[in-house]
Motif scaffolding. Structure first.
Motif, PDB file in Angstrom:
ATOM      1  N   VAL A 264      71.884   3.235  60.221  1.00 16.21           N
ATOM      2  CA  VAL A 264      72.227   4.310  59.279  1.00 16.21           C
ATOM      3  C   VAL A 264      71.548   5.609  59.690  1.00 16.21           C
ATOM      4  N   ALA A 265      70.259   5.498  60.080  1.00 22.82           N
ATOM      5  CA  ALA A 265      69.527   6.695  60.495  1.00 22.82           C
ATOM      6  C   ALA A 265      70.160   7.320  61.738  1.00 22.82           C
ATOM      7  N   VAL A 266      70.541   6.479  62.700  1.00 23.81           N
ATOM      8  CA  VAL A 266      71.181   6.988  63.915  1.00 23.81           C
ATOM      9  C   VAL A 266      72.530   7.617  63.579  1.00 23.81           C
ATOM     10  N   ALA A 267      73.280   6.952  62.679  1.00 21.87           N
ATOM     11  CA  ALA A 267      74.588   7.487  62.284  1.00 21.87           C
ATOM     12  C   ALA A 267      74.434   8.830  61.567  1.00 21.87           C
ATOM     13  N   ALA A 268      73.390   8.932  60.713  1.00 23.39           N
ATOM     14  CA  ALA A 268      73.150  10.190  60.007  1.00 23.39           C
ATOM     15  C   ALA A 268      72.833  11.305  60.994  1.00 23.39           C
ATOM     16  N   GLN A 269      72.008  10.967  62.008  1.00 17.46           N
ATOM     17  CA  GLN A 269      71.681  11.965  63.012  1.00 17.46           C
ATOM     18  C   GLN A 269      72.918  12.368  63.804  1.00 17.46           C
ATOM     19  N   ARG A 270      73.784  11.402  64.086  1.00 21.24           N
ATOM     20  CA  ARG A 270      75.017  11.703  64.811  1.00 21.24           C
ATOM     21  C   ARG A 270      75.898  12.647  63.985  1.00 21.24           C
ATOM     22  N   GLU A 271      75.947  12.391  62.658  1.00 22.71           N
ATOM     23  CA  GLU A 271      76.735  13.260  61.787  1.00 22.71           C
ATOM     24  C   GLU A 271      76.154  14.671  61.771  1.00 22.71           C
ATOM     25  N   ARG A 272      74.831  14.761  61.783  1.00 19.42           N
ATOM     26  CA  ARG A 272      74.191  16.072  61.790  1.00 19.42           C
ATOM     27  C   ARG A 272      74.522  16.812  63.085  1.00 19.42           C
ATOM     28  N   ARG A 273      74.543  16.076  64.183  1.00 20.66           N
ATOM     29  CA  ARG A 273      74.879  16.710  65.456  1.00 20.66           C
ATOM     30  C   ARG A 273      76.331  17.181  65.460  1.00 20.66           C
ATOM     31  N   GLN A 274      77.217  16.353  64.855  1.00 21.90           N
ATOM     32  CA  GLN A 274      78.623  16.751  64.790  1.00 21.90           C
ATOM     33  C   GLN A 274      78.799  17.996  63.910  1.00 21.90           C
ATOM     34  N   LEU A 275      78.031  18.006  62.791  1.00 18.74           N
ATOM     35  CA  LEU A 275      78.105  19.181  61.913  1.00 18.74           C
ATOM     36  C   LEU A 275      77.575  20.418  62.635  1.00 18.74           C
ATOM     37  N   ALA A 276      76.490  20.230  63.387  1.00 17.41           N
ATOM     38  CA  ALA A 276      75.940  21.353  64.150  1.00 17.41           C
ATOM     39  C   ALA A 276      76.950  21.845  65.182  1.00 17.41           C
ATOM     40  N   ASN A 277      77.652  20.927  65.803  1.00 18.55           N
ATOM     41  CA  ASN A 277      78.668  21.316  66.788  1.00 18.55           C
ATOM     42  C   ASN A 277      79.797  22.086  66.130  1.00 18.55           C
ATOM     43  N   ILE A 278      80.194  21.658  64.917  1.00 15.82           N
ATOM     44  CA  ILE A 278      81.250  22.382  64.188  1.00 15.82           C
ATOM     45  C   ILE A 278      80.804  23.810  63.878  1.00 15.82           C
ATOM     46  N   LEU A 279      79.548  23.918  63.416  1.00 20.00           N
ATOM     47  CA  LEU A 279      79.014  25.245  63.114  1.00 20.00           C
ATOM     48  C   LEU A 279      79.006  26.126  64.358  1.00 20.00           C
ATOM     49  N   HIS A 280      78.590  25.518  65.469  1.00 23.51           N
ATOM     50  CA  HIS A 280      78.454  26.296  66.700  1.00 23.51           C
ATOM     51  C   HIS A 280      79.811  26.597  67.340  1.00 23.51           C
ATOM     52  N   ASP A 281      80.654  25.574  67.430  1.00 25.26           N
ATOM     53  CA  ASP A 281      81.900  25.726  68.190  1.00 25.26           C
ATOM     54  C   ASP A 281      83.017  26.361  67.380  1.00 25.26           C
ATOM     55  N   HIS A 282      82.955  26.267  66.064  1.00 31.33           N
ATOM     56  CA  HIS A 282      84.075  26.764  65.253  1.00 31.33           C
ATOM     57  C   HIS A 282      83.663  27.917  64.352  1.00 31.33           C
ATOM     58  N   LEU A 283      82.710  27.639  63.451  1.00 30.36           N
ATOM     59  CA  LEU A 283      82.376  28.674  62.471  1.00 30.36           C
ATOM     60  C   LEU A 283      81.797  29.916  63.152  1.00 30.36           C
ATOM     61  N   GLN A 284      80.874  29.713  64.090  1.00 37.10           N
ATOM     62  CA  GLN A 284      80.295  30.876  64.767  1.00 37.10           C
ATOM     63  C   GLN A 284      81.360  31.650  65.541  1.00 37.10           C
ATOM     64  N   GLN A 285      82.274  30.909  66.171  1.00 38.00           N
ATOM     65  CA  GLN A 285      83.333  31.586  66.924  1.00 38.00           C
ATOM     66  C   GLN A 285      84.246  32.387  66.001  1.00 38.00           C
ATOM     67  N   LEU A 286      84.525  31.813  64.824  1.00 39.64           N
ATOM     68  CA  LEU A 286      85.357  32.535  63.856  1.00 39.64           C
ATOM     69  C   LEU A 286      84.645  33.806  63.383  1.00 39.64           C
ATOM     70  N   LEU A 287      83.329  33.656  63.115  1.00 42.50           N
ATOM     71  CA  LEU A 287      82.577  34.829  62.664  1.00 42.50           C
ATOM     72  C   LEU A 287      82.513  35.898  63.747  1.00 42.50           C
ATOM     73  N   ILE A 288      82.373  35.464  65.002  1.00 45.60           N
ATOM     74  CA  ILE A 288      82.358  36.423  66.107  1.00 45.60           C
ATOM     75  C   ILE A 288      83.718  37.115  66.216  1.00 45.60           C
ATOM     76  N   GLY A 289      84.803  36.331  66.006  1.00 45.00           N
ATOM     77  CA  GLY A 289      86.149  36.919  66.033  1.00 45.00           C
ATOM     78  C   GLY A 289      86.324  37.965  64.945  1.00 45.00           C
ATOM     79  N   VAL A 290      85.837  37.646  63.745  1.00 44.21           N
ATOM     80  CA  VAL A 290      85.922  38.617  62.648  1.00 44.21           C
ATOM     81  C   VAL A 290      85.148  39.878  62.997  1.00 44.21           C
ATOM     82  N   ARG A 291      83.964  39.695  63.613  1.00 41.65           N
ATOM     83  CA  ARG A 291      83.132  40.850  63.965  1.00 41.65           C
ATOM     84  C   ARG A 291      83.851  41.751  64.979  1.00 41.65           C
TER      85      ARG A 291
END
Length: 479
Positions: A264-291
């Motif tokens: 469970v702990a490893v899975a939680a960490q994996r989910e956190r990494r996936q969420l971090a990747n979403i933030l980095h690869d998608h949300l940040q890119q969208l914000l940069i596009g808006v800028r």
């Protein structure tokens, strides 16, 4: 009369005068007396178990009783023996006492001495009878017990071995009784077992007697069995009684629970990494596009108010990008996975200064930095949480993190501050606003990699947090 019923005596005496004298003493003491005068009469009976005492003349008309002592003792197992004789040879007395008789009298018998001997034997018989009754009850309970129950004497020899013990260890009672109990223990305990008993009998100090311990026992086939052992000293019987429970199923359940928690702990960490990747690869890119589009819009603004509004929006976008970058780094510090724990802690020290004005100095032995992915993650999160607690509770502006080896296998990480400290006896589990994980969760997460956590503190003198783990703890996580 209860004494007559409880303490019948067999008097073996051919001389009428001596027989009368002894019978009078027995009568005054309230005993019921059967008398015989010859070896033939003595051995011609089937009620040996009735007697608590047999008084024997040394020589009878048809034989000597000293030659019959072993046989009489076998037939009358619960009876005490007194020898009365006219012979004064020392060797006869020695032989009698070697046969464990209760007393020995030379004729003419001293009435007072005989009376005191009878009173002593009767008192001892009362105690012995109660002990035998208690032991019989105990044996019945032990035989029916679900748990394995083994008793041993003061020399470590097995005295009893109940059916549950037979089932647990693979030995029959007849095979085990009389053997040293160390046969049920693994090496190196087996070699030192007798020493442990001798040490307890000498000092009265033991880690086993009077306590409940989890140990390993050895089956007949050599298999090790995880057990829970409770040992009681029964000095009135001169034995130790051990109650043994096979905890194999419990250990297997604990292992499965630990594996599940770990997963469970490893899975939680994996989910956190996936969420971090979403933030980095998608949300940040969208914000940069808006800028970018805001920049274009600012160039085409027709009024000062439009330009100010767009500039404010651009400023907010910059702040949003900073927040997402910081959140991405906290959720999944890339440097931790790519460069290791030591460099991740350098990044964490920079982040603590920038966000919380906490100066963190590092003293890290890079050579002992753990490599297993789960170990790196757990240590990083625990150190970060300790630093958050320094910020929240210590009122300190400086902390020191040290990582060094404490053995060939173990690494210790200490986090030290010179803040207000606390009384360890009144320590409460705190929940960190910054990290969302309290001290109890630090211990929980360290348990996933079999790590240890300890706090040292004194009011006014700061706090030291100790984290100890094996360099090889944790399994590498697949990427």
């Amino acid at each position: 009369m209860s004494d007559r019923k409880r303490f019948p005596v067999l008097l073996v005496e051919p001389d009428p005068e001596s027989r009368l004298q002894i019978m009078q003493i027995l009568s005054l003491e309230g005993f019921q007396v059967d008398t015989v005068e010859t070896v033939a009469q003595l051995m011609d009976r089937d009620n040996w178990s009735d007697y608590f005492l047999i008084i024997l003349e040394h020589e009878l008309p048809d034989g000597r009783t000293d030659e019959l002592l072993p046989r009489i003792q076998h037939l009358a197992k619960d009876a005490e023996l007194i020898i009365i004789t006219s012979r004064t040879e020392v060797q006869n007395m020695i032989l009698a006492f070697r046969n464990e008789i209760a007393d020995y009298f030379i004729k003419p018998v001293d009435n007072e001495l005989l009376r005191k001997s009878l009173q002593r034997i009767r008192a001892e018989q009362v105690v012995s009878s109660k002990l035998r009754q208690t032991q019989a009850q105990l044996n019945a309970i032990v035989e029916a017990a679900i748990e394995a129950v083994i008793t041993i004497n003061r020399r470590g020899m097995i005295h009893s071995f109940n059916p549950a013990a037979e089932k647990m260890f693979g030995y029959t009672a007849s095979e085990a009784i009389g053997q040293n109990v160390s046969m049920l223990t693994p090496q190196p305990i087996r070699e030192n077992h007798d020493h442990y008993i001798a040490q307890y009998l000498e000092t009265g100090i033991s880690n086993i007697v009077g306590a409940r311990r989890e140990l390993q026992a050895c089956h007949r086939n050599g298999t090790l069995i995880p057990i829970e052992l409770s040992v009681t000293d029964l000095p009135q019987f001169e034995i130790f009684a051990g109650i043994i429970v096979d905890i194999s199923e419990r250990k297997q359940a604990e292992q499965k629970q630990a594996e599940l928690t770990r997963a469970v702990a490893v899975a939680a960490q994996r989910e956190r990494r996936q969420l971090a990747n979403i933030l980095h690869d998608h949300l940040q890119q969208l914000l940069i596009g808006v800028r970018i589009h805001l920049g274009i819009a600012r160039k085409e603004a027709h009024s000062e108010s439009e330009n100010l509004t767009l500039a404010r929006a651009d400023e907010l976008l910059n702040q949003s990008l900073e927040v997402t970058r910081s959140l991405t780094a906290e959720l999944n510090p890339v440097v931790l996975h790519e460069e290791g724990l030591a460099l991740a802690l350098e990044w964490l020290a920079h982040n603590m200064l920038e966000r919380y004005n906490l100066t963190v100095t590092l003293e890290l032995d890079h050579a002992v930095s753990p490599q297993a992915e789960l170990t790196k993650i757990v240590l990083y999160e625990c150190i970060r949480e300790v630093l958050f607690n320094v910020v929240k509770h210590s009122q300190a502006t400086h902390a020191h993190v040290c990582m060094h080896p404490v053995s060939d296998q173990d690494v210790e990480i200490t986090v030290t501050d010179e803040g207000v400290g606390f009384d360890p006896q009144h320590l409460e589990t705190h929940q960190s606003d910054a990290g969302g994980m309290g001290l109890s969760n630090i211990e929980f997460r360290l348990s996933l990699i079999k790590g240890k956590f300890r706090l040292e503190s004194e009011i006014g003198k700061g706090t030291v947090a100790h984290i100890i783990v094996s360099k090889d703890a944790g399994e590498p996580e697949s990427q």
